[in-house]
Write an enzyme that holds these catalytic residues in place. Structure first.
Site: not given
Length: 229
Positions: A96-97, A100, A104
C-alpha cells in the site's frame, strides 16, 4: 446545535470502533505467514523496482501503524512489524505504501493536489483553533474572526476528503500488484484486501468527522449572523 452534538458523538463512537477493528485485523493478519516468506521490506523493494522506481528508499521507523510514504524525501517508511514482518499484514501495508510511491512517480492528480495543500494546511492547523476560539468569544461583537476560522477549518475538511481517493487508489494498486505478481495466494489476497479495507475506513471516518465538526461551526456562524441582522 443538539443535532450537531449527536452527530459528533456518533462519529467519535464509530471512529473508536473502526480504529479498534483495524488494530484487531492487523494483529490477526500479522500472525498469518506469507507462503513466499518475503518480508515487508523485500516486498516494498520488489514492487518499487517492478514499477521502474529506483530513487525511493525503504526505511524502518518506530511505532505501530506508523507506516507512510513521504514524497518530500522519497521514502517508504515502514514500522518494524511491517519492515521485518513476513506476514499477510506486512505484505498488505508495504505494498500500500509503495502504491503511494507509484502515484508520485506517475503524477497521480489527487496526490499532487494533496501535496500542494500541505504547506497551507500546516500553517492553517497552527492557528485554526485559536482563531475559532477567538471568534466564538467575540461572536456577539463581530462574526469576522469566526468566519475566518470556519474557512480555515473548511480547508482541513477538504484535505481529508482529497485523501480518500489517494488512499483507495494506493490500496487498489497494491492489491492488483500482489495478485498479478503472485506475491500472495488467493487466500492471502482475501486477507490483505480485508486489512486494507479497514485501514481505508479510518480515513472515511476522519473525513466524515471533520465534515460534522465543520457543519457545527457553520451552524454557530449562521446563527450569529441571523441575530446580528
Amino acid at each position: 446545535m443538539a443535532g450537531a452534538y449527536l452527530i459528533g458523538i456518533i462519529v467519535m463512537i464509530v471512529s473508536w470502533i473502526v480504529s479498534w477493528r483495524l488494530k484487531s485485523k492487523f494483529n490477526e493478519y500479522s500472525q498469518i505467514g506469507l507462503a513466499n516468506g518475503l518480508s515487508g521490506a523485500e516486498i516494498a523493494q520488489k514492487m518499487l523496482q517492478e514499477n521502474g522506481i529506483y530513487d525511493v528508499r525503504v526505511l524502518s521507523v518506530e511505532g505501530m501503524l506508523t507506516d507512510h510514504y513521504n514524497p518530500q524525501d522519497k521514502t517508504v517508511n515502514l514500522s518494524a512489524d511491517v519492515y521485518y514482518g513476513r506476514s499477510v499484514a506486512a505484505a498488505a501495508v508495504a505494498a500500500h505504501e509503495c502504491g503511494h510511491a507509484v502515484q508520485h512517480a506517475t503524477a497521480y492528480g489527487p496526490l499532487q493536489f494533496r501535496s500542494a495543500m500541505v504547506p497551507f494546511l500546516t500553517i492553517s492547523s497552527q492557528w485554526m483553533q485559536w482563531v475559532i476560539l477567538g471568534g466564538i468569544l467575540l461572536i456577539n461583537t463581530t462574526t469576522i474572526p469566526l468566519a475566518i476560522g470556519v474557512a480555515l477549518f473548511a480547508v482541513t475538511t477538504l484535505f481529508s476528503f482529497i485523501t480518500l481517493p489517494v488512499e483507495f487508489d494506493a490500496s487498489r494498486r497494491a492489491l492488483a500488484w500482489v495478485q498479478n505478481r503472485g506475491v500472495v495466494t488467493q487466500r492471502e489476497y482475501g486477507y490483505a484486501k480485508d486489512a486494507l479495507w479497514w485501514a481505508a475506513m479510518t480515513y472515511v471516518v476522519a473525513a466524515v468527522g471533520s465534515l460534522a465538526t465543520l457543519l457545527y461551526y457553520v451552524s454557530i456562524l449562521m446563527g450569529a449572523s441571523r441575530r446580528s441582522d
